[in-house]
Design an enzyme around this catalytic site. Sequence first.
Site, PDB file in Angstrom:
ATOM      1  N   TRP A  23       0.833  -1.208   0.000  1.00 58.30           N
ATOM      2  CA  TRP A  23       0.000   0.000   0.000  1.00 58.30           C
ATOM      3  C   TRP A  23       0.869   1.260   0.000  1.00 58.30           C
ATOM      4  O   TRP A  23       0.488   2.289  -0.565  1.00 58.30           O
ATOM      5  CB  TRP A  23      -0.954  -0.006   1.199  1.00 58.30           C
ATOM      6  CG  TRP A  23      -0.294   0.147   2.535  1.00 58.30           C
ATOM      7  CD1 TRP A  23       0.212  -0.848   3.314  1.00 58.30           C
ATOM      8  CD2 TRP A  23      -0.085   1.370   3.255  1.00 58.30           C
ATOM      9  NE1 TRP A  23       0.740  -0.321   4.470  1.00 58.30           N
ATOM     10  CE2 TRP A  23       0.567   1.027   4.463  1.00 58.30           C
ATOM     11  CE3 TRP A  23      -0.380   2.703   3.003  1.00 58.30           C
ATOM     12  CZ2 TRP A  23       0.934   1.985   5.411  1.00 58.30           C
ATOM     13  CZ3 TRP A  23      -0.028   3.660   3.952  1.00 58.30           C
ATOM     14  CH2 TRP A  23       0.624   3.301   5.140  1.00 58.30           C
ATOM     15  N   HIS A  50       9.386   6.385   7.226  1.00 59.62           N
ATOM     16  CA  HIS A  50       8.458   7.498   7.113  1.00 59.62           C
ATOM     17  C   HIS A  50       8.630   8.404   8.326  1.00 59.62           C
ATOM     18  O   HIS A  50       9.075   7.982   9.386  1.00 59.62           O
ATOM     19  CB  HIS A  50       7.009   7.011   7.001  1.00 59.62           C
ATOM     20  CG  HIS A  50       6.570   6.132   8.125  1.00 59.62           C
ATOM     21  ND1 HIS A  50       6.961   4.800   8.242  1.00 59.62           N
ATOM     22  CD2 HIS A  50       5.782   6.362   9.210  1.00 59.62           C
ATOM     23  CE1 HIS A  50       6.432   4.269   9.322  1.00 59.62           C
ATOM     24  NE2 HIS A  50       5.716   5.196   9.945  1.00 59.62           N
ATOM     25  N   ASP A  69      -1.986  11.943   7.375  1.00 59.14           N
ATOM     26  CA  ASP A  69      -2.203  10.648   8.003  1.00 59.14           C
ATOM     27  C   ASP A  69      -3.694  10.324   7.915  1.00 59.14           C
ATOM     28  O   ASP A  69      -4.545  11.211   8.071  1.00 59.14           O
ATOM     29  CB  ASP A  69      -1.759  10.698   9.465  1.00 59.14           C
ATOM     30  CG  ASP A  69      -1.928   9.363  10.166  1.00 59.14           C
ATOM     31  OD1 ASP A  69      -1.020   8.533  10.061  1.00 59.14           O
ATOM     32  OD2 ASP A  69      -2.982   9.157  10.802  1.00 59.14           O
ATOM     33  N   PRO A 126       8.493   1.078  14.182  1.00 59.71           N
ATOM     34  CA  PRO A 126       7.480   1.734  13.352  1.00 59.71           C
ATOM     35  C   PRO A 126       6.241   0.861  13.176  1.00 59.71           C
ATOM     36  O   PRO A 126       6.264  -0.338  13.463  1.00 59.71           O
ATOM     37  CB  PRO A 126       8.212   1.920  12.019  1.00 59.71           C
ATOM     38  CG  PRO A 126       9.140   0.742  11.960  1.00 59.71           C
ATOM     39  CD  PRO A 126       9.593   0.517  13.390  1.00 59.71           C
ATOM     40  N   GLU A 144      -4.399   7.080  -3.465  1.00 60.71           N
ATOM     41  CA  GLU A 144      -4.338   8.273  -2.629  1.00 60.71           C
ATOM     42  C   GLU A 144      -3.594   9.436  -3.281  1.00 60.71           C
ATOM     43  O   GLU A 144      -3.113  10.348  -2.599  1.00 60.71           O
ATOM     44  CB  GLU A 144      -3.711   7.963  -1.260  1.00 60.71           C
ATOM     45  CG  GLU A 144      -4.450   6.868  -0.500  1.00 60.71           C
ATOM     46  CD  GLU A 144      -3.935   6.649   0.912  1.00 60.71           C
ATOM     47  OE1 GLU A 144      -3.716   7.651   1.635  1.00 60.71           O
ATOM     48  OE2 GLU A 144      -3.760   5.481   1.296  1.00 60.71           O
ATOM     49  N   LYS A 164      -5.744   9.075   9.834  1.00 61.27           N
ATOM     50  CA  LYS A 164      -6.577   9.318  11.007  1.00 61.27           C
ATOM     51  C   LYS A 164      -6.963  10.787  11.148  1.00 61.27           C
ATOM     52  O   LYS A 164      -7.903  11.121  11.857  1.00 61.27           O
ATOM     53  CB  LYS A 164      -5.846   8.836  12.264  1.00 61.27           C
ATOM     54  CG  LYS A 164      -6.761   8.680  13.472  1.00 61.27           C
ATOM     55  CD  LYS A 164      -6.007   8.224  14.701  1.00 61.27           C
ATOM     56  CE  LYS A 164      -6.947   8.139  15.898  1.00 61.27           C
ATOM     57  NZ  LYS A 164      -6.236   7.888  17.157  1.00 61.27           N
ATOM     58  N   TYR A 177       4.947   0.307  10.214  1.00 67.18           N
ATOM     59  CA  TYR A 177       5.227  -0.452   9.002  1.00 67.18           C
ATOM     60  C   TYR A 177       6.676  -0.180   8.611  1.00 67.18           C
ATOM     61  O   TYR A 177       7.242   0.873   8.913  1.00 67.18           O
ATOM     62  CB  TYR A 177       4.261  -0.096   7.859  1.00 67.18           C
ATOM     63  CG  TYR A 177       4.087   1.381   7.606  1.00 67.18           C
ATOM     64  CD1 TYR A 177       4.852   2.046   6.650  1.00 67.18           C
ATOM     65  CD2 TYR A 177       3.148   2.128   8.320  1.00 67.18           C
ATOM     66  CE1 TYR A 177       4.693   3.406   6.415  1.00 67.18           C
ATOM     67  CE2 TYR A 177       2.983   3.486   8.092  1.00 67.18           C
ATOM     68  CZ  TYR A 177       3.757   4.115   7.143  1.00 67.18           C
ATOM     69  OH  TYR A 177       3.607   5.464   6.912  1.00 67.18           O
ATOM     70  N   TYR A 178       7.275  -1.169   7.922  1.00 65.42           N
ATOM     71  CA  TYR A 178       8.717  -1.142   7.714  1.00 65.42           C
ATOM     72  C   TYR A 178       9.098  -0.544   6.354  1.00 65.42           C
ATOM     73  O   TYR A 178       9.655  -1.207   5.482  1.00 65.42           O
ATOM     74  CB  TYR A 178       9.290  -2.549   7.892  1.00 65.42           C
ATOM     75  CG  TYR A 178       9.175  -2.998   9.327  1.00 65.42           C
ATOM     76  CD1 TYR A 178      10.086  -2.576  10.284  1.00 65.42           C
ATOM     77  CD2 TYR A 178       8.120  -3.807   9.741  1.00 65.42           C
ATOM     78  CE1 TYR A 178       9.968  -2.945  11.615  1.00 65.42           C
ATOM     79  CE2 TYR A 178       7.998  -4.194  11.073  1.00 65.42           C
ATOM     80  CZ  TYR A 178       8.924  -3.753  11.991  1.00 65.42           C
ATOM     81  OH  TYR A 178       8.791  -4.130  13.309  1.00 65.42           O
ATOM     82  N   HIS A 179       8.785   0.717   6.213  1.00 59.28           N
ATOM     83  CA  HIS A 179       9.254   1.576   5.123  1.00 59.28           C
ATOM     84  C   HIS A 179       9.436   2.939   5.769  1.00 59.28           C
ATOM     85  O   HIS A 179       8.487   3.466   6.361  1.00 59.28           O
ATOM     86  CB  HIS A 179       8.234   1.630   3.980  1.00 59.28           C
ATOM     87  CG  HIS A 179       8.677   2.496   2.835  1.00 59.28           C
ATOM     88  ND1 HIS A 179       8.993   1.982   1.597  1.00 59.28           N
ATOM     89  CD2 HIS A 179       8.873   3.852   2.746  1.00 59.28           C
ATOM     90  CE1 HIS A 179       9.350   2.973   0.795  1.00 59.28           C
ATOM     91  NE2 HIS A 179       9.279   4.125   1.479  1.00 59.28           N
TER      92      HIS A 179
END
Length: 327
Positions: free
Chosen positions: A165, A267, A195, A261, A175, A197, A263-265
């Site tokens: 994603w 940011h 973000d 994090p 997006e 949220k 997710y593992y990219h």
Amino acid sequence: MSDVEPSPDSKEQDEVSRRVKRAKTDPENGGGGGGDADLRSLSGFQTSAVLSDSAQEKIIFVHGKLGDQDAVVIMEKTPIREDVLADIFSSSTLKMVMKNDIYSTYQLQPPAHLNEIKTTVVCPATEKHVKKYQFRESFLVEETGEDYRSITLPYIEKQSFSVQWVCNILDKKAEAEQIVFQDPDQEVGFVLLPDFKWDQKQLDNLHLIAIVQKRDIKSLRDLTSEHLPLLQNVLQKGKDAILQRYSLPGSKLRIFLHYQPSYYHLHVHFSRLSYQMPGCGVERAHLLTDVIQNLQWDSQYYIKRTLSFPLRAEDGLLSRFREAGKL
């Protein structure tokens, strides 16, 4: 950020935030809930159990069924915006609860369009989802550089956490309309977008994410002085873009990375300084300016340094640390 041990309330906020994010980041969610068809109503949702809730965050996680499929529904009350106050005052009804001298308490019923509940649907939901959204006690782990290489990294690689994603955002397959700023340079570039949220209806809880274009940096642990141009570019151009779009100067922003994090990219988070957002506590957040200065001082700083972070009781990584005798 505070230098004292985070309170139980702040830990609960961090946990709530992580559970909300999982509705988007977990590859098993398929990028959104409800299957292929858009839902128009939840009248067919049959509640099985409340997995967890937070009065402070005004959010609830509910397990149940949509048709013959398991589902998790996440409902969250959004902040009251200043621009709708006149409408609230003119169109709402009041019901007296109590009155004592100059103090009165009422139940206010606003018009339907001002009483929305942000809702995320995970469907079909697996047993893994249900367990993830249940509240669990957290433990603080102290991870050395060697622990990362021998415990954490093998666990991450074995789990094969999907960041498809994220790639879709970078490739403008998803997006694209949300992008606030983009630097396409494959070495120092990034995409800045809100973000998920943040509903973008007020600046009080402003929260944007800068996702770097480079796809081989998992987290803070991978950073060396080689990445200073990238980090400095994200810092400066991110602040400039937010100033231009939202008229907020860098002095009113909290700019940080999480470890571990979600997710593992790699940011970077940009949030309004006055907004005490979940996840900004000392046990997870690392200010980007501090990261830059540490790497200027020692290129291998984050490869060697012991880093602390919270893990939930049922987290597989916590089990690995226990098996290694680290807890």
